[in-house]
Motif scaffolding. Structure first.
Motif, PDB file in Angstrom:
ATOM      1  N   ALA A   5       0.834  -1.211   0.000  1.00  0.00           N
ATOM      2  CA  ALA A   5       0.000   0.000   0.000  1.00  0.00           C
ATOM      3  C   ALA A   5       0.865   1.256   0.000  1.00  0.00           C
ATOM      4  CB  ALA A   5      -0.949  -0.002   1.191  1.00  0.00           C
ATOM      5  N   GLU A   6       1.921   1.246   0.800  1.00  0.00           N
ATOM      6  CA  GLU A   6       2.824   2.400   0.838  1.00  0.00           C
ATOM      7  C   GLU A   6       3.497   2.592  -0.517  1.00  0.00           C
ATOM      8  OE1 GLU A   6       5.561   1.885   4.071  1.00  0.00           O
ATOM      9  OE2 GLU A   6       3.935   1.641   5.521  1.00  0.00           O
ATOM     10  N   ALA A   7       3.918   1.493  -1.124  1.00  0.00           N
ATOM     11  CA  ALA A   7       4.558   1.560  -2.440  1.00  0.00           C
ATOM     12  C   ALA A   7       3.584   2.113  -3.477  1.00  0.00           C
ATOM     13  CB  ALA A   7       5.068   0.183  -2.862  1.00  0.00           C
ATOM     14  N   ALA A   8       2.322   1.698  -3.399  1.00  0.00           N
ATOM     15  CA  ALA A   8       1.309   2.184  -4.339  1.00  0.00           C
ATOM     16  C   ALA A   8       1.127   3.689  -4.207  1.00  0.00           C
ATOM     17  CB  ALA A   8      -0.014   1.460  -4.111  1.00  0.00           C
ATOM     18  N   PHE A   9       1.097   4.192  -2.977  1.00  0.00           N
ATOM     19  CA  PHE A   9       0.936   5.633  -2.771  1.00  0.00           C
ATOM     20  C   PHE A   9       2.166   6.405  -3.252  1.00  0.00           C
ATOM     21  CE2 PHE A   9      -2.325   4.170   0.290  1.00  0.00           C
ATOM     22  CZ  PHE A   9      -3.406   4.851  -0.259  1.00  0.00           C
ATOM     23  N   LEU A  10       3.348   5.817  -3.102  1.00  0.00           N
ATOM     24  CA  LEU A  10       4.560   6.450  -3.627  1.00  0.00           C
ATOM     25  C   LEU A  10       4.504   6.550  -5.149  1.00  0.00           C
ATOM     26  CD1 LEU A  10       7.399   4.906  -1.424  1.00  0.00           C
ATOM     27  CD2 LEU A  10       6.698   7.302  -1.522  1.00  0.00           C
ATOM     28  N   VAL A  11       4.091   5.456  -5.799  1.00  0.00           N
ATOM     29  CA  VAL A  11       3.948   5.464  -7.258  1.00  0.00           C
ATOM     30  C   VAL A  11       2.938   6.517  -7.670  1.00  0.00           C
ATOM     31  CG1 VAL A  11       3.023   4.125  -9.204  1.00  0.00           C
ATOM     32  CG2 VAL A  11       4.706   3.098  -7.673  1.00  0.00           C
ATOM     33  N   LEU A  12       1.806   6.566  -6.990  1.00  0.00           N
ATOM     34  CA  LEU A  12       0.757   7.518  -7.332  1.00  0.00           C
ATOM     35  C   LEU A  12       1.234   8.962  -7.154  1.00  0.00           C
ATOM     36  CD1 LEU A  12      -2.069   6.943  -8.389  1.00  0.00           C
ATOM     37  CD2 LEU A  12      -2.935   7.350  -6.100  1.00  0.00           C
ATOM     38  N   SER A  13       2.071   9.191  -6.163  1.00  0.00           N
ATOM     39  CA  SER A  13       2.568  10.556  -5.931  1.00  0.00           C
ATOM     40  C   SER A  13       3.443  11.047  -7.087  1.00  0.00           C
ATOM     41  CB  SER A  13       3.342  10.631  -4.614  1.00  0.00           C
ATOM     42  OG  SER A  13       4.574   9.954  -4.712  1.00  0.00           O
ATOM     43  N   GLU A  14       4.006  10.117  -7.876  1.00  0.00           N
ATOM     44  CA  GLU A  14       4.834  10.478  -9.025  1.00  0.00           C
ATOM     45  C   GLU A  14       4.011  10.876 -10.250  1.00  0.00           C
ATOM     46  OE1 GLU A  14       7.207   7.067  -9.960  1.00  0.00           O
ATOM     47  OE2 GLU A  14       8.065   6.942  -7.954  1.00  0.00           O
ATOM     48  N   MET A  15       2.718  10.546 -10.225  1.00  0.00           N
ATOM     49  CA  MET A  15       1.861  10.778 -11.390  1.00  0.00           C
ATOM     50  C   MET A  15       1.345  12.211 -11.408  1.00  0.00           C
ATOM     51  SD  MET A  15       1.875   7.921 -12.983  1.00  0.00           S
ATOM     52  CE  MET A  15       3.470   7.428 -12.333  1.00  0.00           C
ATOM     53  N   PRO A  16       1.092  12.740 -12.621  1.00  0.00           N
ATOM     54  CA  PRO A  16       0.470  14.066 -12.704  1.00  0.00           C
ATOM     55  C   PRO A  16      -0.946  14.021 -12.128  1.00  0.00           C
ATOM     56  CG  PRO A  16       1.003  13.200 -14.911  1.00  0.00           C
ATOM     57  CD  PRO A  16       1.360  12.160 -13.914  1.00  0.00           C
ATOM     58  N   GLY A  17      -1.475  15.168 -11.735  1.00  0.00           N
ATOM     59  CA  GLY A  17      -2.824  15.237 -11.179  1.00  0.00           C
ATOM     60  C   GLY A  17      -3.911  15.112 -12.230  1.00  0.00           C
ATOM     61  N   GLN A  18      -3.574  15.370 -13.467  1.00  0.00           N
ATOM     62  CA  GLN A  18      -4.500  15.287 -14.601  1.00  0.00           C
ATOM     63  C   GLN A  18      -3.752  14.672 -15.781  1.00  0.00           C
ATOM     64  OE1 GLN A  18      -7.634  16.289 -15.427  1.00  0.00           O
ATOM     65  NE2 GLN A  18      -8.294  17.524 -13.720  1.00  0.00           N
ATOM     66  N   ILE A  19      -4.495  14.092 -16.691  1.00  0.00           N
ATOM     67  CA  ILE A  19      -3.859  13.561 -17.901  1.00  0.00           C
ATOM     68  C   ILE A  19      -3.378  14.734 -18.746  1.00  0.00           C
ATOM     69  CG2 ILE A  19      -4.267  12.332 -20.071  1.00  0.00           C
ATOM     70  CD1 ILE A  19      -6.080  10.435 -18.511  1.00  0.00           C
ATOM     71  N   ASN A  20      -2.085  14.763 -18.981  1.00  0.00           N
ATOM     72  CA  ASN A  20      -1.434  15.815 -19.740  1.00  0.00           C
ATOM     73  C   ASN A  20      -0.411  15.121 -20.638  1.00  0.00           C
ATOM     74  OD1 ASN A  20       0.880  17.577 -20.278  1.00  0.00           O
ATOM     75  ND2 ASN A  20      -0.187  19.074 -19.019  1.00  0.00           N
ATOM     76  N   ASP A  21      -0.590  15.264 -21.943  1.00  0.00           N
ATOM     77  CA  ASP A  21       0.251  14.527 -22.892  1.00  0.00           C
ATOM     78  C   ASP A  21       1.743  14.722 -22.660  1.00  0.00           C
ATOM     79  OD1 ASP A  21      -1.960  13.428 -24.113  1.00  0.00           O
ATOM     80  OD2 ASP A  21      -1.998  14.881 -25.751  1.00  0.00           O
ATOM     81  N   SER A  22       2.184  15.961 -22.444  1.00  0.00           N
ATOM     82  CA  SER A  22       3.628  16.187 -22.298  1.00  0.00           C
ATOM     83  C   SER A  22       4.159  15.518 -21.029  1.00  0.00           C
ATOM     84  CB  SER A  22       3.961  17.682 -22.317  1.00  0.00           C
ATOM     85  OG  SER A  22       3.325  18.348 -21.257  1.00  0.00           O
ATOM     86  N   GLU A  23       3.404  15.541 -19.950  1.00  0.00           N
ATOM     87  CA  GLU A  23       3.857  14.879 -18.724  1.00  0.00           C
ATOM     88  C   GLU A  23       3.859  13.358 -18.880  1.00  0.00           C
ATOM     89  OE1 GLU A  23       2.783  16.903 -14.772  1.00  0.00           O
ATOM     90  OE2 GLU A  23       1.187  17.537 -16.146  1.00  0.00           O
ATOM     91  N   ILE A  24       2.836  12.822 -19.533  1.00  0.00           N
ATOM     92  CA  ILE A  24       2.783  11.376 -19.762  1.00  0.00           C
ATOM     93  C   ILE A  24       3.949  10.942 -20.647  1.00  0.00           C
ATOM     94  CG2 ILE A  24       1.441   9.487 -20.812  1.00  0.00           C
ATOM     95  CD1 ILE A  24       0.275  10.450 -18.121  1.00  0.00           C
ATOM     96  N   LEU A  25       4.212  11.679 -21.722  1.00  0.00           N
ATOM     97  CA  LEU A  25       5.342  11.345 -22.597  1.00  0.00           C
ATOM     98  C   LEU A  25       6.670  11.429 -21.856  1.00  0.00           C
ATOM     99  CD1 LEU A  25       4.300  13.040 -25.948  1.00  0.00           C
ATOM    100  CD2 LEU A  25       4.667  10.588 -25.555  1.00  0.00           C
ATOM    101  N   ASP A  26       6.828  12.441 -21.018  1.00  0.00           N
ATOM    102  CA  ASP A  26       8.053  12.575 -20.239  1.00  0.00           C
ATOM    103  C   ASP A  26       8.242  11.359 -19.338  1.00  0.00           C
ATOM    104  OD1 ASP A  26      10.384  14.069 -19.169  1.00  0.00           O
ATOM    105  OD2 ASP A  26       9.175  14.092 -17.330  1.00  0.00           O
ATOM    106  N   LEU A  27       7.195  10.980 -18.616  1.00  0.00           N
ATOM    107  CA  LEU A  27       7.280   9.801 -17.746  1.00  0.00           C
ATOM    108  C   LEU A  27       7.533   8.530 -18.553  1.00  0.00           C
ATOM    109  CD1 LEU A  27       4.355  10.543 -15.268  1.00  0.00           C
ATOM    110  CD2 LEU A  27       6.803  10.511 -14.720  1.00  0.00           C
ATOM    111  N   LEU A  28       6.887   8.431 -19.703  1.00  0.00           N
ATOM    112  CA  LEU A  28       7.029   7.250 -20.556  1.00  0.00           C
ATOM    113  C   LEU A  28       8.481   7.017 -20.964  1.00  0.00           C
ATOM    114  CD1 LEU A  28       5.468   5.001 -22.077  1.00  0.00           C
ATOM    115  CD2 LEU A  28       5.189   6.616 -23.958  1.00  0.00           C
ATOM    116  N   TYR A  29       9.190   8.104 -21.235  1.00  0.00           N
ATOM    117  CA  TYR A  29      10.555   7.965 -21.735  1.00  0.00           C
ATOM    118  C   TYR A  29      11.640   8.208 -20.691  1.00  0.00           C
ATOM    119  CZ  TYR A  29       8.358   7.429 -26.203  1.00  0.00           C
ATOM    120  OH  TYR A  29       7.582   6.940 -27.236  1.00  0.00           O
ATOM    121  N   THR A  30      11.271   8.628 -19.489  1.00  0.00           N
ATOM    122  CA  THR A  30      12.296   8.877 -18.475  1.00  0.00           C
ATOM    123  C   THR A  30      12.205   7.932 -17.280  1.00  0.00           C
ATOM    124  OG1 THR A  30      10.950  10.560 -17.349  1.00  0.00           O
ATOM    125  CG2 THR A  30      12.496  11.326 -19.063  1.00  0.00           C
TER     126      THR A  30
END
Length: 143
Positions: A5-30
């Protein structure tokens, strides 16, 4: 060792608050997207492996194979993984808890032609549509 559960919340904290193409692409490749990201979806929702594998258009066996060390996701799976995690973060923000959002995903809804919103999560367009409904709800439309 960090609990699931703690690991899941850590992963979630790394995600953007809204779907944003540039942020998703950045995460996808970094980011090195491994099983902990998939496991976060499993921990943050009460959906079965069967449902989750359907969202990714893969078999349950393939989903479970991703658990093995050294396994890597295909890019389309990585993209959907990031989009779903961002959607979960957004939905949790709108509903105030993972449980309330999970319940909403399972409830037939007028804006989804009396289907459950979760049934739209097997395509990028469907994920974006569910996300758009969440945004509309933030501004007073739909429950």
């Amino acid at each position: 060792m960090i609990k699931t559960a703690e690991a899941a919340f850590l992963v979630l904290s790394e995600m953007p608050g809204q779907i944003n193409d540039s942020e998703i692409l950045d995460l996808l490749y970094t980011r090195e997207l491994d099983w902990k990201y998939m496991d976060a979806i499993k921990s943050l929702t009460a959906f079965s492996d069967e449902t989750i594998s359907d969202w990714f258009n893969i078999s349950v066996k393939t989903l479970r194979e991703y658990r093995k060390p050294g396994s890597s996701f295909k890019n389309n799976v990585k993209e959907q993984l990031l989009l779903l995690l961002t959607l979960i973060k957004h939905g949790t923000s709108v509903f105030g808890s993972h449980t309330a959002f999970d319940n909403w995903l399972r409830t037939p809804n007028f804006f989804f032609d009396q289907k459950v919103p979760a049934s739209f999560l097997n395509t990028v367009t469907g994920i974006r549509f569910v996300n758009d409904r969440l945004t509309a709800m933030e501004y007073g439309d739909n429950v």
